[in-house]
Enzyme design. Sequence first.
Site, PDB file in Angstrom:
ATOM      1  N   GLY A   9      21.721 -13.141 -36.876  1.00 45.77           N
ATOM      2  CA  GLY A   9      22.072 -12.346 -35.690  1.00 45.77           C
ATOM      3  C   GLY A   9      21.053 -12.556 -34.583  1.00 45.77           C
ATOM      4  CE1 TYR A 151      26.295   0.126 -38.557  1.00 48.46           C
ATOM      5  CE2 TYR A 151      25.543   2.375 -38.180  1.00 48.46           C
ATOM      6  CZ  TYR A 151      25.309   1.012 -38.141  1.00 48.46           C
ATOM      7  OH  TYR A 151      24.096   0.536 -37.683  1.00 48.46           O
TER       8      TYR A 151
HETATM    9  C1  8X3 Z   1      22.756   2.715 -35.337  1.00 49.67           C
HETATM   10  C2  8X3 Z   1      21.886   3.868 -35.092  1.00 49.67           C
HETATM   11  O1  8X3 Z   1      21.719   6.337 -34.590  1.00 49.67           O
HETATM   12  O2  8X3 Z   1      23.771   5.186 -33.896  1.00 49.67           O
HETATM   13  O3  8X3 Z   1      22.423   2.017 -36.467  1.00 49.67           O
HETATM   14  O4  8X3 Z   1      23.394   5.616 -36.215  1.00 49.67           O
HETATM   15  S1  8X3 Z   1      22.748   5.317 -34.949  1.00 49.67           S
END
Ligand code: 8X3
Length: 250
Positions: A9, A151
């Site tokens: 990435g 996520y």
């Molecule tokens: C992303 C950070 O704070 O939006 O990995 O979950 S948060």
Amino acid sequence: MSRIALITGATSGIGKATAEAFANSEINLILCGRRQEVLGELKTYFSSKVKVITLTFDVRNKESVFLAIASLPEEWKNIDILVNNAGNAHGFSPIQDGDVDDWDAMIDGNVQGLLYVSKAVIPQMVERQTGHIVNLSSVAGKQTYANGAVYCASKAAVEALSEGMRYDLTAHGIKITNIAPGAVETDFSLVRFKGDAERAKKVYEGFEPIQPEDVADAILYSINTPARVTIADIVLYAKAQAAPTVIYRK
Ligand code: 8X3
């Protein structure tokens, strides 16, 4: 040759900032990403400072991960530092409304992709009984929030993998560092909200978000400690952020 780092990435955000920090520390770079043209530009840019080689592949594609890493010239095969940075959030919705393709993209990229690249790089580290793997997790891996179940689950998996790798690889002289950033101003939200720039911009409004360079700094610190020290885990929040979804905006 001085140390060699492979960064996934590497074309934007934290990956690109890490490449810059490493180049300034005379660490040679294997830059990996999906966009060949951007990789080419970065190669030209960093080549004035260090040796650079690029590999174009999608971490989700098992075959191309192994082919690309196996194709490295002999003098690039002994990778000292692996930065597993590639990953993204796709979509933001309650689980009952989640898009299965988004779930696939997150599990395939953030979890499977990290595993494939690690599997391709670890054997030479074990053989040489040295090496350092830096996994980019997230505060979302430590605390789940509404609309982010998959996520957060993918990043919780990264947390578990960092821990598991440490159990298995410490005996082989390999350090594992887990980095968990909070709100970093990158194209993260633009990807999460599928190109909705207005909505993405709002995520970083009313407070000062972390910059990719701040995360790169933490990574650089972790790879430059004395041989006797392992930085196991670093959590970074924006100063105005108390938890993943608690941000004090002005
Ligand atoms: C992303 C950070 O704070 O939006 O990995 O979950 S948060």
